[in-house]
Design an enzyme around this catalytic site. Sequence first.
Site, PDB file in Angstrom:
ATOM      1  N   GLU A  46       0.845  -1.107  -0.011  1.00  0.00           N
ATOM      2  CA  GLU A  46      -0.187  -0.107  -0.095  1.00  0.00           C
ATOM      3  C   GLU A  46       0.866   1.261  -0.084  1.00  0.00           C
ATOM      4  O   GLU A  46       1.726   1.412   1.025  1.00  0.00           O
ATOM      5  CB  GLU A  46      -0.982   0.228   1.270  1.00  0.00           C
ATOM      6  CG  GLU A  46      -2.004  -0.613   1.340  1.00  0.00           C
ATOM      7  CD  GLU A  46      -3.049  -0.639   2.408  1.00  0.00           C
ATOM      8  OE1 GLU A  46      -2.814   0.575   3.189  1.00  0.00           O
ATOM      9  OE2 GLU A  46      -3.406  -1.445   3.117  1.00  0.00           O
ATOM     10  N   ASP A  98      -5.059   9.134  10.171  1.00  0.00           N
ATOM     11  CA  ASP A  98      -3.769   8.775  10.342  1.00  0.00           C
ATOM     12  C   ASP A  98      -3.243   9.145  11.708  1.00  0.00           C
ATOM     13  O   ASP A  98      -3.495  10.519  12.190  1.00  0.00           O
ATOM     14  CB  ASP A  98      -2.803   9.290   9.299  1.00  0.00           C
ATOM     15  CG  ASP A  98      -3.114   8.989   8.017  1.00  0.00           C
ATOM     16  OD1 ASP A  98      -3.446   7.686   7.870  1.00  0.00           O
ATOM     17  OD2 ASP A  98      -2.640   9.574   7.022  1.00  0.00           O
TER      18      ASP A  98
END
EC number: 4.2.1.20
Length: 263
Positions: A51, A62
Amino acid sequence: MERQKISEKFSELREKKEGALICYVMAGDPSAEKTGEIVKALVNGGADIIELGFPFSDPVADGPTIQVAGQRSLAAGMDTQRYFELIKNLDVGIPLVCMTYYNPVFRYGVEKFVEKAADAGISGLIVPDIPVEEAADLKNSCEKHGLDLIFLIAPTTTEGRVQKILERGSGFLYLVSRLGVTGAREDVSSSTRELLSRVETGLPKAVGFGISTGEQAAEVRDAGADAVIVGSAFVKIIDEGKDVNERLEALAKELKSGIKRAS
C-alpha cells in the site's frame, strides 16, 4: 506495466494455505528514490501487497507517525504526477494499492485519477474518508479501469453500512482492529475477534491499525484474518533513518513468519 490483480494474489496464497502480509508506506518519504529501495526491501522480506500512501495536508485517519511521513513527503515535492511516476517505476510483480484521501482525487478529477492509477500499475484504491453511500462515481471509474475499491469496516460500522460495503467493495475488506487512528499498539483487541466473526463475506478479510510484531500477526491470523496490514511500524523505522532497508526487511520477515506460523 503489467499488474497483478489482488484476487490473483489471494488465490495464490490460498492454495499455499498462507495469509497475506500487506505493507503500507508513504510514497515519497523521505524521497521518491528512497521509496523504490524501501518497497524492494519489503518485497524481499515477504510482502504480498504494498500500500502506497498519497500524502495529504489534512490526514484525519492517520496517527502521528504517518502524519509526519506525509509532511516529509509533501516537503520533498510529492504531488499527483510524481506519485504516478514513482508507481510506474516500481517493478515488483505484486499488487500495489493506492491509499489516498478523497480531496486529492476530487481535485484531480475522479475519472482521470483512476485512469492514471491504472496506467501506472495500481491494482486497488483505498479512500478512507469517502462513505460507501457517496462512492458511486469512484466505484464506476474503478470498475471501468479494472481497479478494486477497498472499503474500511470498523467495530462501530452499522450493519446496514456493512451490507452496502460487502455489495460494493472488492479486492479485500480492510477491518479496523481498534477504534481511533492508526499506530502500533501492544495487543490484539477482543473487538478484532468480534469484527472478524461478525463480517461474513467471500472477500478476504485484512486486519490493520496497530499491528507491529510477528506475535500479533500470528494472533490476528489465528482469529480468522486472511491478511495483516502493517503501516506505522514500518514508517517509524523510516522516520528513525538508521539501517532502514535492513530493518524493514527484517520486520517484514518477522511478520510474514508469524502469519505463516499461524496458517
